[in-house]
Write a protein that holds these residues in place. Sequence first.
Motif, PDB file in Angstrom:
ATOM      1  N   GLY A  22      -2.410  16.036  -2.287  1.00 21.60           N
ATOM      2  CA  GLY A  22      -3.411  14.992  -2.468  1.00 21.60           C
ATOM      3  C   GLY A  22      -3.168  13.801  -1.564  1.00 21.60           C
ATOM      4  N   SER A  23      -1.903  13.415  -1.412  1.00 24.35           N
ATOM      5  CA  SER A  23      -1.568  12.290  -0.537  1.00 24.35           C
ATOM      6  C   SER A  23      -1.862  12.628   0.910  1.00 24.35           C
ATOM      7  CB  SER A  23      -0.096  11.911  -0.712  1.00 24.35           C
ATOM      8  OG  SER A  23       0.172  11.517  -2.042  1.00 24.35           O
TER       9      SER A  23
ATOM     10  N   VAL B 157       0.843  -1.195   0.000  1.00 27.84           N
ATOM     11  CA  VAL B 157       0.000   0.000   0.000  1.00 27.84           C
ATOM     12  C   VAL B 157       0.878   1.245   0.000  1.00 27.84           C
ATOM     13  CG1 VAL B 157      -1.799   1.259   1.229  1.00 27.84           C
ATOM     14  CG2 VAL B 157      -1.813  -1.248   1.205  1.00 27.84           C
ATOM     15  N   ASP B 158       0.599   2.184  -0.901  1.00 27.15           N
ATOM     16  CA  ASP B 158       1.399   3.388  -1.097  1.00 27.15           C
ATOM     17  C   ASP B 158       0.738   4.578  -0.412  1.00 27.15           C
ATOM     18  OD1 ASP B 158       3.111   5.347  -1.978  1.00 27.15           O
ATOM     19  OD2 ASP B 158       2.554   5.198  -4.099  1.00 27.15           O
ATOM     20  N   TYR B 159       1.416   5.161   0.577  1.00 29.04           N
ATOM     21  CA  TYR B 159       0.894   6.353   1.241  1.00 29.04           C
ATOM     22  C   TYR B 159       1.193   7.619   0.440  1.00 29.04           C
ATOM     23  CZ  TYR B 159       0.686   3.182   5.292  1.00 29.04           C
ATOM     24  OH  TYR B 159       0.427   2.135   6.136  1.00 29.04           O
ATOM     25  N   ASN B 160       1.927   7.482  -0.668  1.00 27.69           N
ATOM     26  CA  ASN B 160       2.311   8.631  -1.481  1.00 27.69           C
ATOM     27  C   ASN B 160       1.467   8.784  -2.730  1.00 27.69           C
ATOM     28  OD1 ASN B 160       5.276   9.996  -0.705  1.00 27.69           O
ATOM     29  ND2 ASN B 160       4.870   8.014   0.239  1.00 27.69           N
ATOM     30  N   SER B 161       0.280   8.231  -2.694  1.00 30.86           N
ATOM     31  CA  SER B 161      -0.662   8.396  -3.797  1.00 30.86           C
ATOM     32  C   SER B 161      -1.961   8.985  -3.268  1.00 30.86           C
ATOM     33  CB  SER B 161      -0.953   7.055  -4.476  1.00 30.86           C
ATOM     34  OG  SER B 161      -2.046   7.189  -5.381  1.00 30.86           O
ATOM     35  N   PRO B 162      -2.485  10.013  -3.914  1.00 32.23           N
ATOM     36  CA  PRO B 162      -3.783  10.566  -3.502  1.00 32.23           C
ATOM     37  C   PRO B 162      -4.936   9.601  -3.731  1.00 32.23           C
ATOM     38  CG  PRO B 162      -2.580  12.110  -4.922  1.00 32.23           C
ATOM     39  CD  PRO B 162      -1.881  10.793  -4.999  1.00 32.23           C
ATOM     40  N   HIS B 163      -4.677   8.530  -4.500  1.00 41.09           N
ATOM     41  CA  HIS B 163      -5.762   7.652  -4.937  1.00 41.09           C
ATOM     42  C   HIS B 163      -5.790   6.314  -4.199  1.00 41.09           C
ATOM     43  CE1 HIS B 163      -6.065  10.638  -8.054  1.00 41.09           C
ATOM     44  NE2 HIS B 163      -4.843  10.361  -8.481  1.00 41.09           N
ATOM     45  N   THR B 164      -4.926   6.134  -3.207  1.00 41.62           N
ATOM     46  CA  THR B 164      -4.919   4.870  -2.469  1.00 41.62           C
ATOM     47  C   THR B 164      -6.223   4.702  -1.697  1.00 41.62           C
ATOM     48  OG1 THR B 164      -2.516   4.951  -2.238  1.00 41.62           O
ATOM     49  CG2 THR B 164      -3.713   3.525  -0.709  1.00 41.62           C
ATOM     50  N   PRO B 165      -6.956   3.621  -1.911  1.00 45.23           N
ATOM     51  CA  PRO B 165      -8.238   3.428  -1.215  1.00 45.23           C
ATOM     52  C   PRO B 165      -8.052   3.343   0.295  1.00 45.23           C
ATOM     53  CG  PRO B 165      -8.053   1.929  -3.090  1.00 45.23           C
ATOM     54  CD  PRO B 165      -6.700   2.545  -2.897  1.00 45.23           C
ATOM     55  N   LEU B 166      -9.011   3.888   1.022  1.00 45.90           N
ATOM     56  CA  LEU B 166      -8.911   3.877   2.475  1.00 45.90           C
ATOM     57  C   LEU B 166      -8.891   2.461   3.030  1.00 45.90           C
ATOM     58  CD1 LEU B 166      -9.325   6.919   2.237  1.00 45.90           C
ATOM     59  CD2 LEU B 166     -10.963   6.785   4.117  1.00 45.90           C
ATOM     60  N   GLU B 167      -9.634   1.548   2.405  1.00 50.23           N
ATOM     61  CA  GLU B 167      -9.638   0.180   2.915  1.00 50.23           C
ATOM     62  C   GLU B 167      -8.263  -0.461   2.798  1.00 50.23           C
ATOM     63  OE1 GLU B 167     -11.853   0.037  -1.156  1.00 50.23           O
ATOM     64  OE2 GLU B 167     -11.667   1.386   0.570  1.00 50.23           O
TER      65      GLU B 167
END
Length: 380
Positions: A94-95, A53-63
């Motif tokens: 965004g991230s 899981v990438d914390y540096n993407s604004p699009h990473t799903p919360l789940e």
Amino acid sequence: MIHTALSPLTATPIRLIEENGRIRSVEKAPDAETDLWIAPGLIDIQVNGFAGVDYNSPHTPLEDIGRSIREMRATGVTRFCPTVITGSNENICGSLRNLARARRELPEGPMMCGFHVEGPWISPLDGPRGAHPVEHVRTPSIEEFEQFQEAAEGNIRLLTLAPEAEGAAAVIEHLAAIGIVVAIGHTNANEQQIRDAINAGATMSTHLGNGSHAQIARHDNYIIHQMAADELWASFIVDGIHLTPSFVKVGIRAKGVDRSILTTDAVPPAGCPPGIYRFGHLEVELTPAMRVELTDSRRLAGSALRMDRALGNLMRFAGLPLSDALKTGTCNAARGIALEGRKGFLQPGDVADFILFRFDPKAQEVEIVETVVSAVDPLA
């Protein structure tokens, strides 16, 4: 609730009583028999991603963020600083916005004890820049920090920058005045620039010994000057890849156990099989040797380290006893980022975050049995 286990400070049984999410008391339990040890929960101040899981993407799903936190928790981590590295203003904001929403909405959200922004105000030079994309390196700006903090909903607690950057001293002074912990990292600073940063309010070195040139002057260099600065805390990536065992031993001796912080600098491949992964603007590969490298240059790009394994490495590399190794990843981490709720080592009144584990003194390894995370939010 009552927990009976061995204390790393005394190697004797103790009885810890928790009540309403806090430690009510810690008592001797001389008649108890147990093979479990107990310590404060681990705090990792630099986690860029975990479990794919990438914390540096604004699009990473919360789940996905929630799942990564649960998997991190199994390694003994009770609180951590999700870390956003150098990128475009749009990507950083965004991230941070996505992480702030995750902290607010996820049941695991309060395990994020503040966000760490590493860059984009770092050295543009190859070596000190590390894996950070050069096209997004820029000079420090109070205005841009305010944009970051607004996106983060006020959750930024730690920021890493290069003190030689134009205008850095004024930005450090401003950040320190509003309670942000400022760390020196990814830098080519000289001794005076490091001293100026400390005078302005910098209090930490980020992953000391890394984010540097492959070759530097023997004596007059930014690693030695940070080691010699008693005012600075220092974090260390103890995976056997970023630093040699000898450097770890010397670094811990230079800073002292009480000013040293264990961290992972974990990136999305941590906890995953070898393969290709995304990390912000970057493509990275986790190799079979457990190195995380940029696919285009083969430079290191964070680690696949876990905090429980880092503890064992630290004991083996630096010759530290279990109690001292635990301090670097628990109390020291909390003190270094001024985290409320963690005043000492299983101190009455502290938030009841702790780990139960088995310890193999011969192999110097810990095995996490249970990770207890208090419902009390240390930032509330």
